[in-house]
Structures are given as C-alpha cells and as structure tokens.
Design a protein around this motif. Sequence first.
Motif, PDB file in Angstrom:
ATOM      1  N   ARG A 109       0.906  -1.272  -0.152  1.00 24.18           N
ATOM      2  CA  ARG A 109       0.132   0.248   0.052  1.00 24.18           C
ATOM      3  C   ARG A 109       0.905   1.196  -0.114  1.00 24.18           C
ATOM      4  O   ARG A 109       0.602   2.299  -0.530  1.00 24.18           O
ATOM      5  N   ALA A 153       1.727   2.001  -3.623  1.00 25.30           N
ATOM      6  CA  ALA A 153       0.645   2.611  -4.165  1.00 25.30           C
ATOM      7  C   ALA A 153       0.355   3.960  -3.956  1.00 25.30           C
ATOM      8  O   ALA A 153       0.127   4.755  -5.049  1.00 25.30           O
ATOM      9  N   LYS A 154       0.455   4.149  -2.631  1.00 27.60           N
ATOM     10  CA  LYS A 154       0.363   5.773  -2.114  1.00 27.60           C
ATOM     11  C   LYS A 154       1.330   6.441  -2.795  1.00 27.60           C
ATOM     12  O   LYS A 154       1.299   7.803  -3.199  1.00 27.60           O
TER      13      LYS A 154
END
Lengths: 470, 345
Positions: free
Chosen positions: B193, B196-197
Amino acid sequence: MFSFLLLKDKTLSMETEILARIQFAFTVAFHYIYPPLSIGIGLLLVIFESIYIRTKNQTYHKLARFWTKIFALTFGIGVVTGIVMEFEFGTNWAVYSRYVGDVFGSALAAEGIFAFALESGFLGILLFGWNRVKPWVHLVSTIGVFLGSMFSAIWIVVANSWQQTPAGFHIVGEGMDARAEITDFWAMVFNPSSVDRLTHVWLGAFLAGAFLVLSVHAYYLIKGKYVEVSKKAFKIALVVATVFSLGQLFTGHQSADGVAENQPAKLAALEGHFEASAPADMYILGWVDKENQEVSGIKVPGGLSFLLDYDFDAPVTGLNAFPEDERPSQINAVFQFYHIMVAIGMALIFLTLFASFLWWRGKLFDKKWLLWIFVFAVFLPQIANQVGWFAAEMGRQPWVVYGLLRTNEAFSQAVSDNQIMFSLILFFLVYALLFALFIYLLHKKIKHGPYEESESDDTPFGGTLTHMIN
Amino acid sequence: METFLGLDYPTWWFLVVGGLFSGYAILDGFDFGAGAWHLFLKKENSRRIALNAVGPVWDGNEVWLVIGGGALFAGFPVMYATMFSSLYVPFMLFLLFIIFRAISIEFRGKEPMLWWRKLWDICYSISSIMLAFLLGVVLGNVLQGIAIGENYQYQGGVLFEFLNPYALMTGFTTLSLFMAHGAIFLLLKTEGRLFAKLTRLLKRGMIFFMVSFAVTTLYTLIYIPHLSDDFKSNPSLFIIPLLTFLSIANVPRLAEKRKYKWAFLFSSLTIAFLLVLVAVELYPVLLRSTIDPMYNIDIYKAASSTKSLQIMMVIVAIGTPLVLFYTIFVYKTFWGKVKLDETSY
C-alpha cells in the motif's frame, strides 16, 4: 534579533576577527571530540572482528557489534560537524582560503577522495551489512572504514602542519592577490612537522577510543554485568592503551623537537621562556606573569635545554628574541594547555602500566577503585587532545600561516560581526542539542549492553515489525 | 596556457567540479526528496520504511558534498572563498539544517512515544525541504550574479537579497525536482500500500516540477538574457536543452509503464542535464558580478596554478575508479526493497 539581516553596511572591527576565531575554535573543538573516537574505536573494531573471524568465538562477535553501534554514533556526529568545518574556511576565512587554496586544496581533495569516500562507502556495510555479506567481506569493510579514518587524519594534519611549517611552495602576486602556490607536492605533504604531528594525533586518537572501551567495560565489571565479555574487551583495550600511552612519550618528544627547530616562538611560549638566549627550565606546573616576564611554579632547572640538546646549560631561543608582534599573545594560556596535556600523558602512562602490572600478577579485576578510575579516565585523553590542539594553534599566533599570513588579515572581509554573532548563537544551540543527543544515545547503548537477545527492546516497534516482514 | 587533450586545466577542473556536484545532486537529491515527502506518509510503518530506505546511504551521499566542496576549494579557491563568504547566511542555514536532519534521523526511532516520533518526523521533513530549497536558492543567485566589487568583496545584503524572485523560482524548481526524484527512489524501495500511495505522490511531484520548471525557464529567457547568449551564438548547443526536455518527458512515460528503475535513471539524467545546462550558461564565468563585469570571477581568475591542478587531476584519476567501485558495491549490497531488521532506524 533578525533586523541585522536587512542591513547593508558592514562593520568590521577587531570583534569580527575575535568572533570568527571563537566560532572556528568552538566548532572545531566540538568536532574534535568525535573523529579521534572513531579512529580509536575503529582500531578496536578491527581487532575484535579479526579475533572473531580467527576463533569463531561469539563473544568477539558481540563485542564487535556492540562497539559498531557506538562507532556509528561518533562517526555520524563527526561527519555532520566535519561538513561545517570544511565550509567554514570559505565562509569565515575567505582571505585565508584564497591565500592557501592552491597548496591546501590538494590535501583537502585527497582527503575527500581517498579517505572520506572510503570511510563512508564502507560504513553502510559495517553498520547494516552484518546479515547481508560474508563475515570476511564485513571485516574488509571494517578495515576500509578504519583506514579511511586514518587517511582523513593524514590529510587534515598535513594541511594544518603546512600552516605551522610551510614547505614546497612559493608566493605569487601582491596585496590582495598574493597567494601561496605549490611547487613540490611531496615537500608540501612531508613538510617539517607533518610526520611528527600526525603520529602524535593518531596515537591520541587510539587512546581516546581505547579509554572509552576501558571505561564502559570497567563500568560493566563494577556492576557485575556482561562480565566475561567485558574482561576480554578490557584486556585488549588495556594493551592498546598501554602501548600507545608509552608511544606518546616518543611522538610527543619528536613534536617538541620539531617545534624547537621550526617554531621557536611557540616553543618558548610552551615553557614561558622569555630570555632571548639562555638555558631554559622545564616546569611541572606553573603560572606565567607576562608583564614581569616571570614564571612561578615547580621546575626542573635547565630541563628544557636538556630535553632538546641533552645539556642542562644549552641556550634556548626565548620570546624576547622576537618582535612583540611576532609572539603569541596568550602565553599563559599556551603554557597551561601544554602542561595539562603533558601531565595527562604522564598520568595515562602511570595508570596503564599499573593496571598491566596487576594483570601480570593476576589481580587486574580485584580492585574496584581501580575500575572506577578507569570509568572516569575516559575524559583524560579527550582533554589532552583538546588542550594539545589549543596549545598548538594558540602557540602559532599571531600567524595563521606561520611567518606568512597573519590571523587578523585572514578572515572574511564581507562578513560582519552581526552575521557571525547570528551563526555563532545558532551553532551554540544546535551543538548543544547534538551533544545532548550524543550523551543520550551513548547512555542508552551502554545501558542496553553488548548482548543481542534483548535487541527488540531498543525499538519497540522494531521487534514485531521484523517478524511481520521476515 | 598549458593544455591537456586540447582543454586547458581550469576547464578540466570545471568539468571535475561539475561532475562532482552533479553526483551530489543526484544522490543527496533523492534522499532530500524522500525526506520532503515524509509528512505525506501517515502511518508509522510507512515512515519507518521510508526512513530506512535512505538510512544506509544518506551520509555516504553527503560525502559527495564534502568532496565537491573540497574540489571547489582546491581548484577554484577564489570562487570558494567569495561564494561562501558572500552567501554567508544561506550557507550557515544550510549547514544547520544538515545537522538538524542528521539529528532527526538518529533521534526518531529511539523512543516509542507518538509525540516524540512526530516531532522528529517534522524536523526531518522540514530540514529536507529547506536543504533542497536552499541549494536551489544558491544556484539561482549564482546564475543571476551577485554584488561583487573590487578585491572580490561582496557588497550586497545579507539574507533577503538572496531571496529574490528568480532565486525563489530556482529554489522551488530544485525542491520539486528532488521530490519527484525521491518519490521514484522510494518506489524502488517499497511494496504494497505504501508503494501504491507513492505512485500517487509521484504524479503530484511531477506536476509540481513541470510547472516550476516551465515558469523558471520562461523567466530565464525573458528576464535574464545573459544566460541564453551562448545558445544564440552557438546553435549546436541547442542539443543540450533538447536532451534535457526529452529526458524530463521520459520520466512520466516510464513511470506510467511502471519501469521505475529506468525512470530513476532518467530522473538522474535529468538532474545531470540540467546542471550541464547551467554549466554551459555560466562557462567560463563562475560567479557574475552585478556591479561590473570586470569583477566577474571566471575560471581563470579563480583557478589554482596549473601545477596544482595537474596534481589534483592525478588524485582524481586514481581516486574516481575507487569511489565508483565501492559506491556500486554498497548500492548492490542494499539493492531491493527495504527489510526492517534489528540494525534499522
């Protein structure tokens, strides 16, 4: 407080010079706590890790890892305070930088490329590579970092020694354009004082590191913690400390001989010797009265003459042989700093020999009071390193480059005393924070100790995270 | 004047210093950039991973600053002395932020309290931002010129004079360039994640850079004509801005295709090309005087003697392969995604 940042006109005064000197002295003295520790601890790391590789004894592995963490701390602070030093030549000593750049520059460039890059390149592996590379690759990295720190000392001491005893250059140009240009690189590198002063500095650094190791492990032994590890570490560090304490007698003597030959005014200030040409005494301790040109204290009559010429009656050039404006002004300070350094040197010899004697008799760890002395003896080489440099640098005055460039002509004309006041206050605050950080982290690491089992206590989130990710 | 392979020694040293500063900008650029994003990462775990991505390399990267500064001192002492004493306050602030940043990295992980970690996160991020920005401000002032008079004496103001519109523009451009560069570096080091951020943050970073860069370029062309003179008189030099633009355009293209290693390479190349552009704009002047061109400090006025430069060229020739060898070795050792272990921050 910030209103001066708007001012355009510059006030230049005596104060600008004094402030620039205070700032340099403060930042360099603070810096010099750390590189000697890194060099000294580096030597012990190489020893611990080599023994580990040869014997596969986990104790030495633990020692190496424990001291690596403390090394990382001293190294990190050394780097950031060192960057400050490098730029301060330009910010505060612009005239000096223009004057010496041609000569001094090649030493600095060599330091950057041979020493500092070597150190910092391998540092990552030394600190974070334990589980990523083979043990012998790690040892090579440790040696790389240690050698890098030794090389740094070479180039920086060469540069400073050139300021004390310039060689291998000629002066080109006049007035503001006058500068020293290099004519012979090796004559510059091996100027008359560089070898003597370098060995003295190296040994001082080894002692700083060895006494920190002695101090920490003496503390563990007193507290009855990590006893087996600490006994081993203490003995190794004691050997290093004994050998190099004795070695300082030799390098110190060599340095003093060199000063007598090349910087007679400094030598005269070190012992407070005024008469232009007369036998000189050696003081154990004393106080210089500059007005009346007298020194009161405990002395060995003719002692300095004897040390230099092996003759108690040999004449030594005194301060009065030099014009008033070519002598150091702070004679008593130079005298005191020098004598503190010598006294500490003697104390270290006595202490290490005594401890070695007890070791030989098999009673090294029996005397708690002796261990307590070692706990606090960590300050002695640090103080000696500092005051030794104070004596060397203040004794060189009024010159920044001996006989060539005066300190009061060398500072940046474009920088006002207000600006220096601003940076000095900021340095003071930030360095106070940095020092607090150093003490705090050192304390934490010492409290945590050399064993790995409780490692996850150090970083509460670290333990669980490590498990999650692995 | 003596030459070596057709170029005189000051020109050779100009190339050496330029190469070192480019190396420094590429390397410390990504860790300043990574630090600038720090507060955008909200989770403790993310922040730790981001910090540990730069953990093993940041002080090695700063060595390039030391070497670059040393090379400037050694080869162009007049430039070194004049620039640092003139831009006294900006450089002092730069030094203080360098120290502050190091303190933050070391302090942060040592206590578990949330407020403690937040405090050092803020210090770390702000000093990273300020360092990138100040480098840009210095660059802007060097490009524009400063008030140097007789005897290399700076005669201008102390701080606010340096914060002129152009310097602010180059400051923001540098910051945004490093932020995009740092985001790509973090993408190489992260997964899941956080990764992705960061892809979203990278997009914002690239837009920030494009806008700042466009504004700065226009301003340069319109208001600072002396910087584009060389290109007008020698059209073949247009190859450099062309390559720069291609390199810049290639970064978002590669990022879109998720080829982050290549994107990082081109982001590094962009930094290098931009500095080549700066070098061409300046050469042979190092620091312009806004008072009178006769006070300009060019490489010949600033240089050490030929003898000294020859010695240093030998030092560089021996040293550079060594530095490259162990820099590559270290980066290879720590290649790949961050794994937190007991040696982590």
